[in-house]
Design a protein around this motif. Structure first.
Motif, mmCIF file in Angstrom:
data_model
loop_
_atom_site.group_PDB
_atom_site.id
_atom_site.type_symbol
_atom_site.label_atom_id
_atom_site.label_comp_id
_atom_site.label_asym_id
_atom_site.label_seq_id
_atom_site.Cartn_x
_atom_site.Cartn_y
_atom_site.Cartn_z
ATOM 1 N N ARG A 1 3.208 0.106 4.486
ATOM 2 C CA ARG A 1 1.849 -0.927 4.491
ATOM 3 C C ARG A 1 2.656 -2.273 3.774
ATOM 4 N NH1 ARG A 1 -3.087 2.560 6.537
ATOM 5 N NH2 ARG A 1 -4.716 0.376 7.163
ATOM 6 N N ILE A 2 2.049 -3.561 3.741
ATOM 7 C CA ILE A 2 1.527 -4.906 3.191
ATOM 8 C C ILE A 2 0.680 -5.524 3.433
ATOM 9 C CG2 ILE A 2 3.109 -6.307 2.638
ATOM 10 C CD1 ILE A 2 5.246 -4.846 3.486
ATOM 11 N N THR B 1 0.754 -1.145 0.343
ATOM 12 C CA THR B 1 -0.171 -0.246 0.217
ATOM 13 C C THR B 1 0.880 1.609 0.134
ATOM 14 O OG1 THR B 1 -1.633 -1.529 1.274
ATOM 15 C CG2 THR B 1 -2.180 1.013 1.117
ATOM 16 N N ASP B 2 1.854 1.314 0.877
ATOM 17 C CA ASP B 2 2.719 2.229 1.124
ATOM 18 C C ASP B 2 4.403 2.063 1.344
ATOM 19 O OD1 ASP B 2 1.047 5.113 1.012
ATOM 20 O OD2 ASP B 2 -0.170 3.142 2.153
ATOM 21 N N LEU B 3 5.102 2.523 1.081
ATOM 22 C CA LEU B 3 6.657 2.474 1.006
ATOM 23 C C LEU B 3 7.326 3.507 1.212
ATOM 24 C CD1 LEU B 3 9.395 0.020 1.218
ATOM 25 C CD2 LEU B 3 8.957 0.570 -1.294
ATOM 26 N N VAL B 4 8.611 3.564 1.812
ATOM 27 C CA VAL B 4 9.226 4.728 1.989
ATOM 28 C C VAL B 4 10.689 3.962 2.579
ATOM 29 C CG1 VAL B 4 8.616 5.308 4.579
ATOM 30 C CG2 VAL B 4 9.447 7.002 2.575
ATOM 31 N N LEU C 1 3.617 9.774 9.047
ATOM 32 C CA LEU C 1 3.224 8.601 10.503
ATOM 33 C C LEU C 1 4.878 8.348 9.996
ATOM 34 C CD1 LEU C 1 2.730 6.704 12.186
ATOM 35 C CD2 LEU C 1 2.093 5.399 9.680
ATOM 36 N N SER C 2 5.160 8.243 9.195
ATOM 37 C CA SER C 2 6.920 7.571 8.623
ATOM 38 C C SER C 2 7.830 8.192 8.969
ATOM 39 C CB SER C 2 7.107 7.152 7.331
ATOM 40 O OG SER C 2 7.126 8.425 6.903
ATOM 41 N N PRO D 1 7.946 5.011 -5.060
ATOM 42 C CA PRO D 1 7.612 4.137 -6.179
ATOM 43 C C PRO D 1 7.034 3.016 -5.483
ATOM 44 C CG PRO D 1 9.085 5.315 -7.216
ATOM 45 C CD PRO D 1 9.273 5.393 -5.681
ATOM 46 N N LEU D 2 5.499 2.704 -6.237
ATOM 47 C CA LEU D 2 5.286 0.762 -6.287
ATOM 48 C C LEU D 2 5.762 0.028 -7.181
ATOM 49 C CD1 LEU D 2 1.984 1.201 -3.569
ATOM 50 C CD2 LEU D 2 4.861 1.768 -3.131
ATOM 51 N N ASP D 3 6.663 0.131 -7.785
ATOM 52 C CA ASP D 3 7.271 -0.692 -9.005
ATOM 53 C C ASP D 3 7.796 -1.909 -8.713
ATOM 54 O OD1 ASP D 3 9.848 0.191 -7.608
ATOM 55 O OD2 ASP D 3 10.749 1.381 -9.564
#
Length: 340
Positions: free
Chosen positions: A120-121, A14-17, A93-94, A39-41
């Motif tokens: 968030r996975i 869902t989200d990644l950093v 949040l992060s 980027p969610l690649d």
């Protein structure tokens, strides 16, 4: 599962950093923050799959829930603002999490510099927040001109600390919804403090879960009776010794002691997320008896005997007639039977 095998669980990001924690030995901690999510690649998917696989492969996990003191341990408040109230976005949040991580690492006298992966996975339908501290290594690459050049990469063999929060379990009020790596060296304590995790370990309950996991393992492996009994007897002997001396359990060491033929298979089974078995508890010696002893009761009888009695022939089970035959009865029992 080896690091080269793909995960069997479907992961949806869902989200990644990725941020950075800078902490040299005997120096204050600093943080370097990314401005936006990654980027969610395909590269992000590969990173997440490697993280989840390496986490699953590592032994010595702990399990717990949030501490109730949100002033000292703000993680549940930060999550509530993002997940429940939706007053903060993922990047905010992060960033708040990184500020808390910096505070927790600040006074530590160790080198804890690492990239910090926050994601968030959704894992097979379970919504989870992951935080991992991953070290950096230098490798070699070949350029388009076939030159050898240095390149830096995330070294998952140096997964220094990681935590996984089951967001649905947290909102339901489950007993335990946080899992974390026990860690190597001195990282685990302050990382658990950062998570705000109360490490719940109840020796009797955990011992019963361990016994159940060992029995499930011998069934899953379809071991022949002699091999099955030998494994369970080794487990009983080893755990009984730990209980007597007051030594805590280490799941990977159980695997080496109990099934030296293929310890990695037993280690994987004991570290299954479905079991949620903690390490670090002292075995309850009463709870390990079922490894070597059968106990049952009916409306008019009670029975208890060791597995070794089946091998020696002192106890025989006839499946066809559904009867259990006991041999070598003591004189006092025979006398009582004859008086009836």
């Amino acid at each position: 599962m080896s690091p080269n095998q793909p995960s069997q669980i479907q992961h949806t990001i869902t989200d990644l950093v990725v941020h950075r924690l800078i902490k040299e030995a005997q120096a204050p901690a600093a943080i370097e923050l990314r401005a936006a999510g990654c980027p969610l690649d395909d590269a992000a998917v590969r990173l997440v799959e490697r993280l989840c696989t390496h986490y699953a492969d590592r032994s010595s996990k702990g399990f717990g829930r949030f501490e109730e003191d949100e002033e000292s341990f703000p993680m549940p408040r930060l999550l509530r603002e993002h997940v429940v109230e939706r007053s903060t976005d993922f990047i905010t949040l992060s960033r708040h999490m990184m500020e808390q991580l910096q505070i927790c690492a600040h006074d530590e006298e160790l080198d804890a510099s690492a990239f910090v992966v926050v994601a968030r996975i959704t894992e097979g339908g379970t919504d989870c927040l992951w935080v991992a501290l991953v070290g950096e290594s230098i490798g070699s690459a070949i350029s388009g001109a076939l030159d050898i050049v240095d390149c830096s990469y995330l070294d998952f063999s140096s997964l220094r600390a990681a935590g996984r929060i089951d967001l649905a379990g947290w909102q339901r009020g489950d007993e335990r919804y946080i899992s974390f790596l026990k860690g190597r060296g001195d990282v685990a304590a302050w990382f658990k403090r950062f998570l705000g995790c109360s490490d719940i370990v109840i020796a009797l309950k955990e011992t019963k879960k361990l016994v159940l996991a060992l029995n499930q393992f011998v069934e899953t492996e379809r071991l022949e009776a002699p091999a099955r009994d030998a494994l369970l007897e080794r487990a009983h002997g080893y755990l009984d010794e730990l209980g007597e001396t007051g030594e805590p359990v280490a799941l990977d060491e159980i695997a080496r002691q109990v099934w030296p033929e293929q310890p990695e298979r037993l280690d994987t089974a004991l570290n299954s997320e479905a079991i949620k078995l903690s390490s670090g508890f002292v075995p309850d010696r009463r709870a390990i008896r079922p490894l070597v002893r059968f106990r049952a009761s009916g409306e008019q009888w009670k029975l208890e005997f060791d597995r070794s009695g089946l091998r020696s022939g002192a106890i025989q089970y006839d499946r066809a007639s559904d009867t259990l035959v006991l041999s070598g009865l003591p004189d006092y029992l025979k006398k009582m039977l004859l008086e009836e």
